[in-house]
Design a protein around this motif. Structure first.
Motif, PDB file in Angstrom:
ATOM      1  N   VAL A 103       0.813  -1.216   0.000  1.00 38.69           N
ATOM      2  CA  VAL A 103       0.000   0.000   0.000  1.00 38.69           C
ATOM      3  C   VAL A 103       0.846   1.266   0.000  1.00 38.69           C
ATOM      4  CG1 VAL A 103      -0.266   0.386   2.504  1.00 38.69           C
ATOM      5  CG2 VAL A 103      -2.170   0.911   0.945  1.00 38.69           C
ATOM      6  N   THR A 104       2.104   1.140   0.365  1.00 36.38           N
ATOM      7  CA  THR A 104       2.977   2.320   0.416  1.00 36.38           C
ATOM      8  C   THR A 104       3.497   2.738  -0.955  1.00 36.38           C
ATOM      9  OG1 THR A 104       4.958   0.986   0.826  1.00 36.38           O
ATOM     10  CG2 THR A 104       3.728   1.745   2.762  1.00 36.38           C
ATOM     11  N   ASN A 105       3.297   1.880  -1.955  1.00 39.69           N
ATOM     12  CA  ASN A 105       3.707   2.244  -3.319  1.00 39.69           C
ATOM     13  C   ASN A 105       2.832   1.497  -4.321  1.00 39.69           C
ATOM     14  OD1 ASN A 105       5.051   3.344  -5.524  1.00 39.69           O
ATOM     15  ND2 ASN A 105       6.631   1.762  -5.512  1.00 39.69           N
ATOM     16  N   ILE A 106       1.638   2.023  -4.554  1.00 37.52           N
ATOM     17  CA  ILE A 106       0.721   1.429  -5.523  1.00 37.52           C
ATOM     18  C   ILE A 106       1.069   2.027  -6.887  1.00 37.52           C
ATOM     19  CG2 ILE A 106      -1.679   1.031  -6.159  1.00 37.52           C
ATOM     20  CD1 ILE A 106      -2.414   1.642  -3.216  1.00 37.52           C
ATOM     21  N   ARG A 107       1.602   1.205  -7.768  1.00 40.42           N
ATOM     22  CA  ARG A 107       2.092   1.670  -9.064  1.00 40.42           C
ATOM     23  C   ARG A 107       0.945   1.693 -10.076  1.00 40.42           C
ATOM     24  NH1 ARG A 107       6.456  -2.987  -9.229  1.00 40.42           N
ATOM     25  NH2 ARG A 107       4.516  -3.982  -8.522  1.00 40.42           N
ATOM     26  N   LEU A 108       0.660   2.874 -10.591  1.00 35.25           N
ATOM     27  CA  LEU A 108      -0.435   3.065 -11.522  1.00 35.25           C
ATOM     28  C   LEU A 108       0.089   3.243 -12.948  1.00 35.25           C
ATOM     29  CD1 LEU A 108      -3.548   3.554 -11.882  1.00 35.25           C
ATOM     30  CD2 LEU A 108      -3.034   5.997 -11.650  1.00 35.25           C
ATOM     31  N   MET A 109      -0.315   2.346 -13.828  1.00 33.83           N
ATOM     32  CA  MET A 109       0.051   2.452 -15.239  1.00 33.83           C
ATOM     33  C   MET A 109      -1.093   3.148 -15.979  1.00 33.83           C
ATOM     34  SD  MET A 109       2.111   1.858 -17.808  1.00 33.83           S
ATOM     35  CE  MET A 109       3.284   0.585 -17.302  1.00 33.83           C
ATOM     36  N   VAL A 110      -0.770   4.231 -16.652  1.00 31.67           N
ATOM     37  CA  VAL A 110      -1.779   4.986 -17.393  1.00 31.67           C
ATOM     38  C   VAL A 110      -1.773   4.528 -18.842  1.00 31.67           C
ATOM     39  CG1 VAL A 110      -2.586   7.268 -18.079  1.00 31.67           C
ATOM     40  CG2 VAL A 110      -1.466   6.965 -15.856  1.00 31.67           C
ATOM     41  N   ASP A 111      -2.844   3.886 -19.264  1.00 33.70           N
ATOM     42  CA  ASP A 111      -2.967   3.450 -20.650  1.00 33.70           C
ATOM     43  C   ASP A 111      -2.962   4.673 -21.576  1.00 33.70           C
ATOM     44  OD1 ASP A 111      -3.772   1.043 -22.470  1.00 33.70           O
ATOM     45  OD2 ASP A 111      -5.207   2.624 -22.998  1.00 33.70           O
ATOM     46  N   THR A 112      -2.485   4.475 -22.812  1.00 34.11           N
ATOM     47  CA  THR A 112      -2.420   5.597 -23.756  1.00 34.11           C
ATOM     48  C   THR A 112      -3.785   6.233 -23.995  1.00 34.11           C
ATOM     49  OG1 THR A 112      -2.611   4.002 -25.595  1.00 34.11           O
ATOM     50  CG2 THR A 112      -0.391   4.693 -24.956  1.00 34.11           C
ATOM     51  N   SER A 113      -4.844   5.447 -23.782  1.00 33.40           N
ATOM     52  CA  SER A 113      -6.194   5.981 -23.976  1.00 33.40           C
ATOM     53  C   SER A 113      -6.580   6.972 -22.883  1.00 33.40           C
ATOM     54  CB  SER A 113      -7.213   4.832 -23.991  1.00 33.40           C
ATOM     55  OG  SER A 113      -7.241   4.147 -22.748  1.00 33.40           O
ATOM     56  N   MET A 114      -5.764   7.053 -21.812  1.00 30.28           N
ATOM     57  CA  MET A 114      -6.083   7.931 -20.681  1.00 30.28           C
ATOM     58  C   MET A 114      -5.060   9.030 -20.459  1.00 30.28           C
ATOM     59  SD  MET A 114      -8.983   7.360 -19.191  1.00 30.28           S
ATOM     60  CE  MET A 114      -8.725   8.124 -17.586  1.00 30.28           C
ATOM     61  N   THR A 115      -4.045   9.132 -21.314  1.00 29.92           N
ATOM     62  CA  THR A 115      -3.022  10.159 -21.090  1.00 29.92           C
ATOM     63  C   THR A 115      -3.602  11.560 -21.173  1.00 29.92           C
ATOM     64  OG1 THR A 115      -2.409  10.008 -23.440  1.00 29.92           O
ATOM     65  CG2 THR A 115      -1.095   8.730 -21.867  1.00 29.92           C
ATOM     66  N   VAL A 116      -4.676  11.731 -21.925  1.00 36.63           N
ATOM     67  CA  VAL A 116      -5.318  13.035 -22.023  1.00 36.63           C
ATOM     68  C   VAL A 116      -5.899  13.476 -20.680  1.00 36.63           C
ATOM     69  CG1 VAL A 116      -7.602  12.136 -22.667  1.00 36.63           C
ATOM     70  CG2 VAL A 116      -6.897  14.412 -23.444  1.00 36.63           C
ATOM     71  N   MET A 117      -6.080  12.532 -19.770  1.00 38.68           N
ATOM     72  CA  MET A 117      -6.641  12.843 -18.454  1.00 38.68           C
ATOM     73  C   MET A 117      -5.593  12.791 -17.340  1.00 38.68           C
ATOM     74  SD  MET A 117     -10.475  11.124 -18.451  1.00 38.68           S
ATOM     75  CE  MET A 117     -10.907  12.018 -16.944  1.00 38.68           C
ATOM     76  N   LEU A 118      -4.342  12.929 -17.704  1.00 41.45           N
ATOM     77  CA  LEU A 118      -3.275  12.919 -16.692  1.00 41.45           C
ATOM     78  C   LEU A 118      -3.468  13.991 -15.608  1.00 41.45           C
ATOM     79  CD1 LEU A 118       0.014  12.086 -18.618  1.00 41.45           C
ATOM     80  CD2 LEU A 118      -0.862  10.930 -16.571  1.00 41.45           C
ATOM     81  N   PRO A 119      -3.912  15.197 -15.954  1.00 44.16           N
ATOM     82  CA  PRO A 119      -4.139  16.184 -14.882  1.00 44.16           C
ATOM     83  C   PRO A 119      -5.174  15.709 -13.860  1.00 44.16           C
ATOM     84  CG  PRO A 119      -4.026  17.284 -16.996  1.00 44.16           C
ATOM     85  CD  PRO A 119      -4.082  15.817 -17.291  1.00 44.16           C
ATOM     86  N   GLU A 120      -6.264  15.093 -14.329  1.00 44.51           N
ATOM     87  CA  GLU A 120      -7.281  14.577 -13.399  1.00 44.51           C
ATOM     88  C   GLU A 120      -6.734  13.410 -12.582  1.00 44.51           C
ATOM     89  OE1 GLU A 120      -9.753  16.080 -16.988  1.00 44.51           O
ATOM     90  OE2 GLU A 120      -7.749  15.290 -16.601  1.00 44.51           O
ATOM     91  N   ILE A 121      -5.939  12.558 -13.239  1.00 45.56           N
ATOM     92  CA  ILE A 121      -5.350  11.414 -12.537  1.00 45.56           C
ATOM     93  C   ILE A 121      -4.417  11.898 -11.431  1.00 45.56           C
ATOM     94  CG2 ILE A 121      -3.784   9.444 -12.784  1.00 45.56           C
ATOM     95  CD1 ILE A 121      -4.931   9.118 -15.651  1.00 45.56           C
ATOM     96  N   ASN A 122      -3.580  12.871 -11.750  1.00 40.28           N
ATOM     97  CA  ASN A 122      -2.655  13.407 -10.741  1.00 40.28           C
ATOM     98  C   ASN A 122      -3.402  14.083  -9.597  1.00 40.28           C
ATOM     99  OD1 ASN A 122       0.055  12.748 -11.564  1.00 40.28           O
ATOM    100  ND2 ASN A 122      -0.247  14.091 -13.328  1.00 40.28           N
ATOM    101  N   SER A 123      -4.512  14.719  -9.906  1.00 39.11           N
ATOM    102  CA  SER A 123      -5.319  15.342  -8.858  1.00 39.11           C
ATOM    103  C   SER A 123      -5.868  14.295  -7.909  1.00 39.11           C
ATOM    104  CB  SER A 123      -6.474  16.134  -9.496  1.00 39.11           C
ATOM    105  OG  SER A 123      -7.343  16.648  -8.514  1.00 39.11           O
ATOM    106  N   ALA A 124      -6.349  13.186  -8.469  1.00 41.70           N
ATOM    107  CA  ALA A 124      -6.892  12.101  -7.639  1.00 41.70           C
ATOM    108  C   ALA A 124      -5.795  11.464  -6.787  1.00 41.70           C
ATOM    109  CB  ALA A 124      -7.556  11.055  -8.531  1.00 41.70           C
TER     110      ALA A 124
END
Length: 253
Positions: free
Chosen positions: A99-120
């Motif tokens: 739980v101290t390092n949950i690695r999130l892979m962002v699929d290319t279909s979601m890179t446009v939402m990187l700002p929202e992902i980083n906010s979350a």
């Protein structure tokens, strides 16, 4: 002499065939693969989800519209059709180290939402007294994949619960459906599904007719401001509430 040789050769061939067949017949039959899907279904039912709320797809079961149970998931020990252990949030938490390092892979279909992902991610990573920590990886091993997926109208996203001590491994975001929502609401959808990945059920389970969920000890079970309330796509709370943070700290301290 030639007839005798031919006879002996024929006899030897028959003996070889007989022995070979006998060995084949005596060999243990291959052990059939265990039907893990049935175990997963029993696990879901034992968690309190009624059969009519479980939607079966080719490789998974879906409950509460946005929670995914892969048919190949590792079912926690002790959950089967005959044994119903003490009920808790989902049946499994993310391990203390994972739980101290949950690695999130962002699929290319979601890179446009990187700002929202980083906010979350920032919301979960800044909970005081809580060890939950997410990080984005761009290659190699990862724990959770976030991808765009057409879930139809009405469903903003889906996430999986933890199993085997690791975070739920998938987040699906209905990108086109939530495109018209505000930035805060789009980030809220992602933050909500990340909550499922680390074991949170819907806070308002009772109000929306879902199966009984045990609240985190010491934290009230209802909260109008909870980001984990279900059925609020595009209209729910956009930040973790005080109770959300208290629950996260209680489970992962």
């Amino acid at each position: 002499m030639k007839k005798s040789i031919k006879f002996l050769l024929a006899a030897a061939l028959i003996s070889f065939i007989f022995v070979s067949c006998k060995k084949s017949a005596d060999a243990p039959a291959p052990v059939p693969e265990q039907d893990n899907a049935k175990k997963v279904l029993s696990y879901i039912l034992n968690m309190g989800f009624p059969a009519h709320m479980i939607v079966e797809n080719t490789n998974e079961y879906i409950v509460e519209e946005d929670i995914i149970f892969p048919k190949n998931m590792k079912v926690p020990v002790g959950f089967d059709s005959k044994v119903k252990p003490e009920q808790f949030y989902t049946g499994s938490l993310v391990g203390a180290t994972n739980v101290t390092n949950i690695r999130l892979m962002v699929d290319t279909s979601m890179t446009v939402m990187l700002p929202e992902i980083n906010s979350a991610i920032n919301q979960w990573n800044t909970v005081s007294g809580c060890t939950i920590h997410w990080s984005i990886v761009t290659s190699g091993a990862y724990d959770v994949l976030i991808t765009n997926f057409n879930l139809g109208n009405g469903v903003c996203g889906q996430g999986t619960f933890p199993s085997g001590g690791v975070a739920g491994n998938l987040i699906r975001i209905n990108r086109n459906f939530i495109a018209a929502n505000s930035f805060a609401q789009r980030a809220r959808t992602i933050c909500h599904e990340m909550g499922h990945n680390v074991s949170f059920r819907h806070t308002n389970w009772q109000a929306i007719g879902e199966p009984t969920a045990t609240p985190v000890p010491g934290v009230p079970g209802t909260d109008a401001s909870s980001i984990m309330n279900g059925g609020q796509c595009g209209s729910g709370a956009t930040v973790l509430s005080t109770n959300d943070k208290a629950a996260a700290a209680a489970l992962y301290h």
